[in-house]
Design an enzyme around this catalytic site. Structure first.
Site, mmCIF file in Angstrom:
data_model
loop_
_atom_site.group_PDB
_atom_site.id
_atom_site.type_symbol
_atom_site.label_atom_id
_atom_site.label_comp_id
_atom_site.label_asym_id
_atom_site.label_seq_id
_atom_site.Cartn_x
_atom_site.Cartn_y
_atom_site.Cartn_z
ATOM 1 N N GLY A 10 -21.398 48.262 -11.867
ATOM 2 C CA GLY A 10 -20.548 49.201 -12.588
ATOM 3 C C GLY A 10 -19.636 50.007 -11.689
ATOM 4 N N ASN A 11 -20.022 50.179 -10.402
ATOM 5 C CA ASN A 11 -19.163 50.940 -9.496
ATOM 6 C C ASN A 11 -17.872 50.210 -9.176
ATOM 7 O OD1 ASN A 11 -20.865 49.078 -8.053
ATOM 8 N ND2 ASN A 11 -20.208 50.024 -6.145
ATOM 9 N N LYS A 126 -31.340 48.714 -23.763
ATOM 10 C CA LYS A 126 -30.103 48.682 -22.971
ATOM 11 C C LYS A 126 -29.100 49.688 -23.523
ATOM 12 C CE LYS A 126 -27.721 46.495 -19.685
ATOM 13 N NZ LYS A 126 -28.190 46.386 -18.297
ATOM 14 N N LYS A 212 -26.552 41.864 -16.488
ATOM 15 C CA LYS A 212 -25.588 41.039 -15.756
ATOM 16 C C LYS A 212 -26.194 40.416 -14.501
ATOM 17 C CE LYS A 212 -23.979 43.686 -12.056
ATOM 18 N NZ LYS A 212 -25.094 44.603 -12.051
ATOM 19 N N LYS A 274 -32.370 44.061 -9.936
ATOM 20 C CA LYS A 274 -31.615 43.374 -8.891
ATOM 21 C C LYS A 274 -32.548 42.586 -7.970
ATOM 22 C CE LYS A 274 -27.884 46.834 -8.829
ATOM 23 N NZ LYS A 274 -27.949 46.937 -10.271
#
Length: 312
Positions: A10-11, A126, A212, A274
């Protein structure tokens, strides 16, 4: 050279079109550096704020004289793929031209198959869309009981939807073909549009958001990538994060990642998914490696100067 799947965090994206244009221009510099080195590059990205924004806008317009229909959530996901893909295509195209690289950049609107029996459908977690007050959330849920809102880390209330695991990518052959024809490909945007296979062998969209990182991991497997890069806000994964004995990890095995995860070193809402995605990819085939690294230092991770590498 290697085939690399890059998962943009998102960054690397923005909450408004103007902010996003600025941020993707920065992301394009790292992406094109990989291309310049001769690697095949496939890019995935998140879409939590964007898909929620689109959904909220369409819903508001349909109820307040905008003369637009209420838009189903899967269609909102498709819109977000096109909107973010468009920005990425343009930013990467500008950067490739600066670097003297002649490649086409294309976005593939991607459907990702999930199981209708995934337990996530009974426990939506989410968050999507903007923050609202507790009272606003309760009023919405009273009017539309099918919508679920939850408090999010003390920052307000947000709508939550299921986050099922990906099991296949409908357009996987098209993605591979596009890469093999020397294109830079953007796919599985926002984790892909979640779809379930029905009895006729085709697919139906469902209201959900696929993580994602998990979608990019599945894509990396299916396109036979050598590397999965998950780009985030930190240069390396840390244990004992934000404690006096914090330690950066430069390279760990899948077994070490399992052990550290079990010890609770990685936050469930941020680093843990992640790490799980990375160890899943690294375990999927001998020689595959996954890297967690900041956007700014992604290229340095190829030489071990930055990032955390996870391998068998």
């Amino acid at each position: 050279m290697s085939r690399i799947v890059i998962a943009l965090g998102g960054n690397a994206l923005g909450n408004t079109p103007e902010e996003q244009l600025e941020k993707v221009a920065n992301a394009a510099k790292s992406i094109v550096e990989f291309v310049k080195q001769g690697h095949d590059v496939i890019i995935g990205h998140g879409n939590g704020p964007q898909v929620g924004m689109i959904n909220n806008a369409m819903d508001f317009s349909s109820k307040n004289g905008g003369k637009t229909p209420a838009m189903p959530f899967p269609e909102c996901g498709a819109m977000s793929q096109g909107y973010i893909g468009y920005h990425l295509q343009n930013a990467i195209m500008r950067e490739t031209r600066k670097q003297g690289i002649n490649k086409d950049i294309l976005t593939i609107i991607t459907q990702v198959e999930v199981s209708k029996d995934d337990k996530a459908f009974s426990n939506p977690t989410k968050p999507i869309g903007s923050f609202i007050s507790e009272q606003e959330a309760k009023d919405i849920m009273a009017a539309k009981p099918e919508l679920i809102y939850k408090e999010d880390a003390g920052r307000g209330w947000r709508r939550v939807v299921p986050s099922p695991l990906p099991i296949d990518i409908v357009e996987r052959n098209a993605i591979v073909e596009a890469v093999e024809k020397d294109n830079i490909v953007i796919a599985c945007g926002g984790g892909g549009i979640p779809v379930v296979k029905n009895g006729e062998g085709d697919y139906t969209g469902v209201a959900a958001v696929i993580d994602k990182d998990f979608a990019c991991e599945k894509m990396a497997e299916l396109v036979d990538a050598d590397y999965l890069f998950i780009l985030t806000a930190v240069d390396r994964v840390c244990i004992n994060y934000n404690k006096p004995d914090q330690k950066e990890l430069t390279e760990i095995t899948v077994e070490e990642a399992d052990k550290l995860s079990a010890e609770g070193h990685f936050a469930p809402g941020s680093m843990l998914p992640k790490v799980i995605a990375c160890k899943t990819f690294a375990s999927s085939k001998q020689g595959r490696k996954a890297v967690i690294v900041s956007l700014e230092k992604a290229v340095q991770a190829m030489t071990g100067e930055s990032g955390t590498i996870i391998k068998q």
